[in-house]
Scaffold this active site. Structure first.
Site, PDB file in Angstrom:
ATOM      1  N   ASP A  78       0.819  -1.147  -0.080  1.00  0.00           N
ATOM      2  CA  ASP A  78      -0.157   0.057  -0.087  1.00  0.00           C
ATOM      3  C   ASP A  78       0.723   1.208   0.178  1.00  0.00           C
ATOM      4  O   ASP A  78       1.941   1.411   0.334  1.00  0.00           O
ATOM      5  CB  ASP A  78      -0.933   0.201   1.124  1.00  0.00           C
ATOM      6  CG  ASP A  78      -0.144  -0.067   2.426  1.00  0.00           C
ATOM      7  OD1 ASP A  78       0.598  -0.856   2.727  1.00  0.00           O
ATOM      8  OD2 ASP A  78      -0.568   0.594   3.443  1.00  0.00           O
ATOM      9  N   GLU A 145       0.207  -1.451   5.462  1.00  0.00           N
ATOM     10  CA  GLU A 145       1.106  -1.077   6.576  1.00  0.00           C
ATOM     11  C   GLU A 145       0.968   0.479   6.837  1.00  0.00           C
ATOM     12  O   GLU A 145       1.047   0.601   8.066  1.00  0.00           O
ATOM     13  CB  GLU A 145       2.612  -1.195   5.845  1.00  0.00           C
ATOM     14  CG  GLU A 145       3.694  -0.962   6.777  1.00  0.00           C
ATOM     15  CD  GLU A 145       4.070   0.285   7.020  1.00  0.00           C
ATOM     16  OE1 GLU A 145       5.210   0.833   7.828  1.00  0.00           O
ATOM     17  OE2 GLU A 145       3.550   1.258   6.088  1.00  0.00           O
TER      18      GLU A 145
END
Length: 480
Positions: A78, A145
């Site tokens: 991400d 994350e």
């Protein structure tokens, strides 16, 4: 425009270009996870995709390395999605507009997502190649994350055999990271009932701040727009009356907010505008060196009926923005220059019947983290705010006599004829979660030169990416 696929080495930049075309903001992991799954299938590699869209891709050791201990190569899928004001992009549907500018890759008007897309690209390139030597590889691509390391927290660690890991989520090629802070999110919520008031409306926009990562940049004197808003409003309330319609600043808990917008009502717009403008000049003179582009725009919007915060909520909110801790709380007494404990009010948001204040907390010591949370709990009670703490993740403690650290230091010195800087970082890395789950864990975190991550000015060095990629290949070759 030069295509990234034309850059060397090998396919790293080709994969990065493909990754930047895929929407992959935190919470939107389906498409990028499917991309990695298709890569594994295309290259006939075993893989696991879990319910959190984490992907683990396995590759056997090459000839002579078949029985070597496996190694984890790790990055997250991400990215933080931020854009400049006026940029028209739907991060859930559109890719990024990237380009090469000298030695840097950038994105027009948005974050680049080199944090951590460049790591994913490097690892995919390693997995694709059959002309390099390496032990068995467990490539771990985690999700979400940036919003709390939720992918790593839900990962099935029993699928992994390795006790060594190379994490590629650092931003300075001259630094070897060997420890990181733990952290959590802390949210205060003010519930209120609006009242209707007839008065003149003014809009105050705090702009031009640098922003940045709330761990990496927390000690760089970058201003928090939400607390500047609190400072301005607390000063103004001593000079004239006003009501608050809304106050909104920041979009990500882990990014230092670079803007804040305030809507006020007042019976003397001219007076409050002059008061604020004069005070902004004083603030600007204080922070000119660290925030040269800081500015405040004020617009008078006329008289009408508006729904505003009740007086008690306004008082409690201004109290919070005046006295709440923010930024560096304490420095380490063991590691020179290391911020030990900090917090950041990353999001301040006004909804119809509530205001949300979202802090991100970090510390290399669990006890210091607990004390800071207790402070915020106590403050919440005093200002009649609901509160909750969540998203806790563990610290990654320094490991002495690490063979992986020693190997990387030696290879770095051999390549550059100088010692690499070894340091702990005041930011969360997924290494902490891996370290809490794998016994006798040995890990390093590295990465190419990146600047202004989590902001639309984010950029990654092309030459540095090549050098770090070559070092990763050399480390793999030595892990026989």
């Amino acid at each position: 425009m030069q295509k990234l696929s034309q850059l060397k080495p090998e396919s790293v930049f080709k994969y990065f270009e493909e990754i930047t075309s895929i929407p992959r903001g935190s919470g939107d992991m389906e498409k990028i996870s499917s991309y990695c799954e298709e890569f594994a299938k295309k290259n006939s590699l075993k893989y696991i995709r879990d319910v959190a869209n984490n992907i683990i891709i396995f590759k056997d050791g090459t000839k002579g390395y078949e029985n070597s201990e496996p190694v984890i190569l790790q990055g997250h899928l991400d990215m933080v999605c931020q854009k400049e004001e006026g940029v028209d992009i739907d991060f859930e549907k559109e890719g990024l507009d990237i380009y090469v500018d000298g030695n840097f890759i950038k994105a027009r008007g948005t974050t680049l997502g080199a944090d951590n897309g460049i790591a994913v690209a490097m690892i995919l390139s390693v997995l694709e190649r059959n002309d390099i030597s390496h032990p068995p590889i467990e490539a771990v691509f985690t999700t979400d994350e940036e919003t709390g390391m939720f992918g790593a927290k839900g990962l099935s660690f029993d699928k992994l055999k390795s006790k060594k890991m190379i994490n590629i989520d650092s931003e300075d090629d001259k630094v070897l990271t060997v420890s990181c802070a733990g952290g959590s999110d802390f949210v205060m919520t003010f519930d209120f009932v609006r009242k209707s008031v007839v008065n003149e409306k003014i809009t105050i926009s705090i702009e031009g701040l640098k922003g940045g990562h709330s761990g990496v940049e927390i000690n760089s004197h970058r201003q928090n727009a939400n607390f500047l808003a609190g400072r301005i409003l607390n000063f103004a309330k001593e000079k004239c009356d006003f009501d608050i319609i809304s106050i909104d600043g920041g979009e990500k808990g882990n990014a230092i907010p670079d803007f804040c917008k305030i809507n006020l009502l007042t019976n003397d717009a001219e007076k409050i505008v002059n008061i604020i403008n004069d005070y902004v000049k004083i603030i600007k003179s204080e922070i000119i060196n660290s925030e040269p582009d800081f500015k405040v725009n004020i617009t008078k919007e006329g008289k009408n009926t508006f729904d505003v915060l009740d007086d008690k909520t306004k008082e409690n909110l201004l109290f919070l923005l005046f006295l709440a801790p923010n930024g560096v709380v304490s420095m380490s007494d063991k590691i020179e220059g290391l911020v030990e404990t900090s917090l950041n009010l990353g999001i301040l948001k006004t909804e119809d019947e509530k205001i949300i204040a979202h802090f991100t907390l970090r510390s290399n010591k669990e006890s210091a983290m607990a004390f800071l949370e207790q402070k915020l709990f106590t403050l919440s009670k005093k200002i009649n705010a609901k509160c909750e703490s969540f998203g806790h993740y563990p610290a990654w403690e320094f490991k002495e006599n690490s063979s992986l650290q020693n190997l990387y230091q030696n290879l770095y010195k051999e390549k550059f004829n100088k010692d690499i800087k070894v340091e702990a970082i005041h930011a969360g890395l997924e290494c902490g979660i891996f370290a809490s789950k794998i016994k006798n864990f040995d890990c390093i975190s590295i990465g190419p030169e990146m600047y202004d991550i989590h902001t639309p000015k984010e950029r990654v060095s092309i030459s540095s990416t090549k050098e770090i990629y070559e070092l990763v290949l050399k480390v793999l070759e030595e892990l026989k």
